[in-house]
Motif scaffolding. Structure first.
Motif, PDB file in Angstrom:
ATOM      1  N   ALA A  68       9.199  -2.361  11.206  1.00 11.07           N
ATOM      2  CA  ALA A  68       8.486  -2.545  12.486  1.00 11.07           C
ATOM      3  C   ALA A  68       6.996  -2.795  12.230  1.00 11.07           C
ATOM      4  N   HIS A  69       6.427  -2.103  11.233  1.00  7.50           N
ATOM      5  CA  HIS A  69       5.010  -2.324  10.922  1.00  7.50           C
ATOM      6  C   HIS A  69       4.766  -3.751  10.436  1.00  7.50           C
ATOM      7  N   LEU A  70       5.696  -4.255   9.642  1.00  6.09           N
ATOM      8  CA  LEU A  70       5.522  -5.626   9.139  1.00  6.09           C
ATOM      9  C   LEU A  70       5.654  -6.637  10.271  1.00  6.09           C
ATOM     10  N   ALA A  72      18.063  -0.579  -1.076  1.00  8.53           N
ATOM     11  CA  ALA A  72      18.223   0.803  -0.606  1.00  8.53           C
ATOM     12  C   ALA A  72      18.008   0.867   0.907  1.00  8.53           C
ATOM     13  N   PRO A  73      18.784   1.723   1.568  1.00  7.67           N
ATOM     14  CA  PRO A  73      18.512   1.957   2.986  1.00  7.67           C
ATOM     15  C   PRO A  73      17.294   2.868   3.102  1.00  7.67           C
ATOM     16  N   VAL A  74      16.901   3.219   4.305  1.00  7.00           N
ATOM     17  CA  VAL A  74      15.872   4.244   4.455  1.00  7.00           C
ATOM     18  C   VAL A  74      16.464   5.530   3.859  1.00  7.00           C
ATOM     19  N   VAL A  75      15.821   6.047   2.829  1.00 15.38           N
ATOM     20  CA  VAL A  75      16.380   7.195   2.103  1.00 15.38           C
ATOM     21  C   VAL A  75      16.174   8.465   2.931  1.00 15.38           C
ATOM     22  N   LEU A  76      17.273   9.224   3.083  1.00 18.51           N
ATOM     23  CA  LEU A  76      17.161  10.466   3.858  1.00 18.51           C
ATOM     24  C   LEU A  76      16.658  11.598   2.967  1.00 18.51           C
ATOM     25  N   ALA A 118      -4.525  -5.478   8.296  1.00 16.25           N
ATOM     26  CA  ALA A 118      -5.768  -5.921   7.646  1.00 16.25           C
ATOM     27  C   ALA A 118      -5.637  -5.818   6.125  1.00 16.25           C
ATOM     28  N   ASP A 119      -5.044  -4.718   5.641  1.00 17.77           N
ATOM     29  CA  ASP A 119      -4.841  -4.539   4.189  1.00 17.77           C
ATOM     30  C   ASP A 119      -4.140  -5.742   3.573  1.00 17.77           C
ATOM     31  N   ILE A 120      -3.124  -6.196   4.273  1.00 18.59           N
ATOM     32  CA  ILE A 120      -2.269  -7.258   3.718  1.00 18.59           C
ATOM     33  C   ILE A 120      -2.978  -8.602   3.773  1.00 18.59           C
ATOM     34  N   LYS A 167      12.548   0.005   4.081  1.00 14.95           N
ATOM     35  CA  LYS A 167      13.018  -0.515   5.383  1.00 14.95           C
ATOM     36  C   LYS A 167      12.426   0.248   6.560  1.00 14.95           C
ATOM     37  N   ASP A 168      11.879   1.439   6.298  1.00 13.31           N
ATOM     38  CA  ASP A 168      11.218   2.177   7.385  1.00 13.31           C
ATOM     39  C   ASP A 168       9.968   1.436   7.873  1.00 13.31           C
ATOM     40  N   GLN A 169       9.494   0.471   7.087  1.00 13.97           N
ATOM     41  CA  GLN A 169       8.264  -0.245   7.443  1.00 13.97           C
ATOM     42  C   GLN A 169       8.524  -1.575   8.144  1.00 13.97           C
ATOM     43  N   GLY A 214      12.863   2.704  -2.240  1.00  8.68           N
ATOM     44  CA  GLY A 214      12.575   1.792  -1.127  1.00  8.68           C
ATOM     45  C   GLY A 214      11.525   0.748  -1.472  1.00  8.68           C
ATOM     46  N   ALA A 215      10.549   1.108  -2.320  1.00  8.70           N
ATOM     47  CA  ALA A 215       9.418   0.195  -2.491  1.00  8.70           C
ATOM     48  C   ALA A 215       8.935   0.060  -3.935  1.00  8.70           C
ATOM     49  N   GLN A 216       8.733   1.187  -4.616  1.00  6.86           N
ATOM     50  CA  GLN A 216       8.038   1.108  -5.916  1.00  6.86           C
ATOM     51  C   GLN A 216       8.814   0.280  -6.929  1.00  6.86           C
ATOM     52  N   LEU A 223      11.650  10.079  -4.118  1.00  2.00           N
ATOM     53  CA  LEU A 223      12.758   9.142  -4.321  1.00  2.00           C
ATOM     54  C   LEU A 223      12.778   8.017  -3.275  1.00  2.00           C
ATOM     55  N   GLY A 224      12.370   8.323  -2.053  1.00  2.00           N
ATOM     56  CA  GLY A 224      12.315   7.291  -1.008  1.00  2.00           C
ATOM     57  C   GLY A 224      11.292   6.225  -1.367  1.00  2.00           C
ATOM     58  N   ASN A 225      10.109   6.659  -1.830  1.00  2.00           N
ATOM     59  CA  ASN A 225       9.071   5.697  -2.250  1.00  2.00           C
ATOM     60  C   ASN A 225       9.606   4.822  -3.374  1.00  2.00           C
ATOM     61  N   GLY A 269       0.832  -1.201   0.000  1.00  2.00           N
ATOM     62  CA  GLY A 269       0.000   0.000   0.000  1.00  2.00           C
ATOM     63  C   GLY A 269       0.862   1.245   0.000  1.00  2.00           C
ATOM     64  N   ILE A 270       0.313   2.278  -0.624  1.00  2.00           N
ATOM     65  CA  ILE A 270       1.001   3.572  -0.601  1.00  2.00           C
ATOM     66  C   ILE A 270      -0.029   4.646  -0.275  1.00  2.00           C
ATOM     67  N   GLN A 271       0.359   5.571   0.583  1.00  2.00           N
ATOM     68  CA  GLN A 271      -0.585   6.606   0.992  1.00  2.00           C
ATOM     69  C   GLN A 271      -0.643   7.720  -0.045  1.00  2.00           C
ATOM     70  N   PRO A 272      -1.837   8.154  -0.398  1.00  2.00           N
ATOM     71  CA  PRO A 272      -1.946   9.317  -1.290  1.00  2.00           C
ATOM     72  C   PRO A 272      -1.885  10.606  -0.462  1.00  2.00           C
ATOM     73  N   LYS A 283      16.690  13.682   8.344  1.00  2.00           N
ATOM     74  CA  LYS A 283      15.454  12.933   8.582  1.00  2.00           C
ATOM     75  C   LYS A 283      15.122  12.044   7.389  1.00  2.00           C
ATOM     76  N   LYS A 284      14.320  11.020   7.654  1.00  2.00           N
ATOM     77  CA  LYS A 284      13.815  10.163   6.584  1.00  2.00           C
ATOM     78  C   LYS A 284      13.080  11.026   5.557  1.00  2.00           C
ATOM     79  N   MET A 285      13.320  10.746   4.280  1.00  2.00           N
ATOM     80  CA  MET A 285      12.569  11.472   3.256  1.00  2.00           C
ATOM     81  C   MET A 285      11.102  11.100   3.398  1.00  2.00           C
ATOM     82  N   SER A 286      10.251  12.096   3.613  1.00  2.00           N
ATOM     83  CA  SER A 286       8.826  11.769   3.744  1.00  2.00           C
ATOM     84  C   SER A 286       7.963  12.957   3.372  1.00  2.00           C
ATOM     85  N   LYS A 287       6.790  12.591   2.834  1.00  2.00           N
ATOM     86  CA  LYS A 287       5.871  13.623   2.357  1.00  2.00           C
ATOM     87  C   LYS A 287       5.549  14.583   3.499  1.00  2.00           C
ATOM     88  N   SER A 288       5.377  14.042   4.704  1.00  2.00           N
ATOM     89  CA  SER A 288       4.962  14.920   5.805  1.00  2.00           C
ATOM     90  C   SER A 288       6.101  15.804   6.310  1.00  2.00           C
TER      91      SER A 288
HETATM   92  P1  TYM Z   1       3.935   5.506   2.502  1.00  2.00           P
HETATM   93  O1  TYM Z   1       3.002   6.085   1.522  1.00  2.00           O
HETATM   94  O2  TYM Z   1       4.416   6.382   3.609  1.00  2.00           O
HETATM   95  O3  TYM Z   1       5.198   4.915   1.761  1.00  2.00           O
HETATM   96  C1  TYM Z   1       5.039   4.105   0.622  1.00  2.00           C
HETATM   97  C2  TYM Z   1       6.231   3.173   0.480  1.00  2.00           C
HETATM   98  O4  TYM Z   1       7.436   3.927   0.336  1.00  2.00           O
HETATM   99  C3  TYM Z   1       8.385   3.502   1.296  1.00  2.00           C
HETATM  100  N1  TYM Z   1       9.148   4.674   1.745  1.00  2.00           N
HETATM  101  C4  TYM Z   1      10.475   4.709   1.880  1.00  2.00           C
HETATM  102  N2  TYM Z   1      11.429   3.786   1.665  1.00  2.00           N
HETATM  103  C5  TYM Z   1      12.705   4.159   1.893  1.00  2.00           C
HETATM  104  N3  TYM Z   1      13.078   5.394   2.331  1.00  2.00           N
HETATM  105  C6  TYM Z   1      12.152   6.343   2.560  1.00  2.00           C
HETATM  106  N4  TYM Z   1      12.516   7.567   2.948  1.00  2.00           N
HETATM  107  C7  TYM Z   1      10.781   6.006   2.340  1.00  2.00           C
HETATM  108  N5  TYM Z   1       9.622   6.705   2.470  1.00  2.00           N
HETATM  109  C8  TYM Z   1       8.637   5.861   2.110  1.00  2.00           C
HETATM  110  C9  TYM Z   1       7.582   2.916   2.430  1.00  2.00           C
HETATM  111  O5  TYM Z   1       8.341   1.990   3.154  1.00  2.00           O
HETATM  112  C10 TYM Z   1       6.418   2.290   1.728  1.00  2.00           C
HETATM  113  O6  TYM Z   1       6.721   0.984   1.319  1.00  2.00           O
HETATM  114  N6  TYM Z   1       2.523   2.313   5.971  1.00  2.00           N
HETATM  115  C11 TYM Z   1       2.702   2.302   4.511  1.00  2.00           C
HETATM  116  C12 TYM Z   1       1.380   2.280   3.782  1.00  2.00           C
HETATM  117  C13 TYM Z   1       0.600   1.001   3.911  1.00  2.00           C
HETATM  118  C14 TYM Z   1       1.037  -0.317   3.576  1.00  2.00           C
HETATM  119  C15 TYM Z   1      -0.080  -1.157   3.824  1.00  2.00           C
HETATM  120  C16 TYM Z   1       2.234  -0.837   3.103  1.00  2.00           C
HETATM  121  C17 TYM Z   1      -0.697   0.889   4.337  1.00  2.00           C
HETATM  122  N7  TYM Z   1      -1.086  -0.394   4.296  1.00  2.00           N
HETATM  123  C18 TYM Z   1       0.005  -2.533   3.606  1.00  2.00           C
HETATM  124  C19 TYM Z   1       2.302  -2.225   2.895  1.00  2.00           C
HETATM  125  C20 TYM Z   1       1.204  -3.047   3.134  1.00  2.00           C
HETATM  126  C21 TYM Z   1       3.564   3.498   4.131  1.00  2.00           C
HETATM  127  O7  TYM Z   1       4.557   3.721   4.711  1.00  2.00           O
HETATM  128  O8  TYM Z   1       3.159   4.249   3.084  1.00  2.00           O
END
Ligand code: TYM
Length: 334
Positions: free
Chosen positions: A155-157, A185-189, A137-139, A151-153, A27-29, A22-24, A13-16, A195-200
């Motif tokens: 703990a959630h997994l 890739a590591p957690v992308v800064l 539940a999503d998974i 890799k930032d996820q 790290g994942a896409q 670049l982190g998304n 899942g990816i949050q809109p 800080k971790k690269m993040s939309k927020s």
């Molecule tokens: P989101 O939208 O924050 O991130 C989407 C994906 O991008 C990865 N990611 C990163 N990877 C490396 N470095 C970073 N700086 C970085 N920022 C984001 C995230 O690890 C993620 O894979 N909690 C999830 C959303 C979710 C989900 C799920 C994922 C909801 N339900 C079920 C998997 C399965 C998240 O972080 O989304």
């Protein structure tokens, strides 16, 4: 990896909550695309999760639409993978509630992402606390076994696996334990280099930005803060720009050596990174522009995804409702 005997299922899942960065991607896409070749893949635009940070309805709808375009542009093939909008399947929220009756609050309070988000001043809603329960539940509503995430996820997994174990202990072996699939890739800064690269956090390099905007963003990146003068030797191991070069060209060791010996300066290393990022994402950016010209396409892709996953969700929920003793026990005839 060799071909699995039966096609196992992948979910991610990816949050809109903002534009893909670049982190998304790193790290994942990149794995979303790779895994659709070998697995039955389902990718969710998790708009219910994004509600924890996006509080404007119009904006959330637009960001959801935009995220579908991003995922198609990076190479998700809607004929192979199912792309779904989480809120189109209210059963995700239903299963989350069922899990909520199994999960101790202490598991959620010690979750590192929850603690970080609270420190970052994000509204401390019950939704934020329950976020990883909805993620589990999503998974597992798809009985997915593999979950491509950054890799930032991790703990959630791990928490998803704990939730599955707790549920199965109480009600019987219904769900498999999902496992994370990471890229190298590591957690992308972020552009701040800390800080971790993040939309927020507002520190992202948005991969679909126009070239000039990408240049501007990369040039604003913080490098090695101890390298003051051009002639000072750099420390590529702590410089985020140098680290990112690893993913955009086979010559990153030379680039790092140039920094270490002060043969090159931060400005040229950034310029080179910006140009490489622009070139790498150019075909995807062009594809996205082309797709955006057909606004109906996004809803068609989501409708096709929904039709594919509907029977899976019905079957799982029939099994779950029967096990926990709610509702009727036949699969829904919808
Ligand atoms: P989101 O939208 O924050 O991130 C989407 C994906 O991008 C990865 N990611 C990163 N990877 C490396 N470095 C970073 N700086 C970085 N920022 C984001 C995230 O690890 C993620 O894979 N909690 C999830 C959303 C979710 C989900 C799920 C994922 C909801 N339900 C079920 C998997 C399965 C998240 O972080 O989304």
């Amino acid at each position: 990896m060799s071909q699995p005997a039966t096609r196992e299922r992948v979910f991610s899942g990816i949050q809109p909550s903002g534009a893909s960065h670049l982190g998304n991607y790193l790290g994942a896409q990149v794995n979303y695309v790779a895994l659709q070749e070998r697995y039955e893949a389902i990718y969710g635009i998790v708009d219910l999760h994004a509600m924890t940070t996006v509080h404007d309805g119009e904006q959330l709808r637009q960001l959801t639409h935009d995220m579908v375009l991003d995922l198609l542009a990076i190479g998700l093939d809607p004929d192979r993978s199912a792309l779904i909008r989480q809120s189109d399947l209210p059963e995700h929220a239903e299963l989350c509630w069922i899990f909520n009756t199994v999960v101790p609050v202490s598991w959620l309070e010690r979750n590192p992402t929850y603690k970080e988000k609270r420190t970052d001043g994000i509204d401390n809603s019950n939704g934020l606390l329950t976020y990883p329960v909805l993620q589990a539940a999503d998974i597992v509503i798809y009985k997915a076994t593999h979950v491509p995430v950054g890799k930032d996820q991790a703990a959630h997994l791990e928490l998803s696996r704990e939730i599955v174990r707790a549920f199965n202990r109480r009600y019987g072996e219904i769900f498999p334990e999902p496992q994370a699939v990471f890229t190298d890739a590591p957690v992308v800064l972020g552009t701040d280099g800390v800080k971790k690269m993040s939309k927020s956090a507002g520190n992202t390099i948005r991969v679909f930005d126009e070239p000039d905007e990408i240049r501007r963003t990369v040039m604003s990146m913080v490098t090695d803060t101890q390298r003051i003068k051009r002639t000072d030797p750099g420390r590529p191991e702590v410089c985020n720009v140098c680290q990112l070069h690893r993913f955009f060209g086979g010559d990153y060791l030379q680039i790092q050596d140039g920094e270490r010996t002060a043969r090159t300066g931060c400005v040229e290393t950034k310029q080179l990174l910006a140009e490489r990022i622009i070139e790498f994402f150019r075909p995807m950016r062009e594809k996205r522009v082309a797709l955006a010209a057909y606004p109906d396409h996004v809803e068609q892709v989501l409708a096709a995804g929904l039709a594919k996953v509907r029977p899976i969700v019905d079957a799982t929920m029939a099994e779950v409702r029967a096990a926990v003793g709610i509702g009727h026990t036949r699969a829904s005839s919808r």
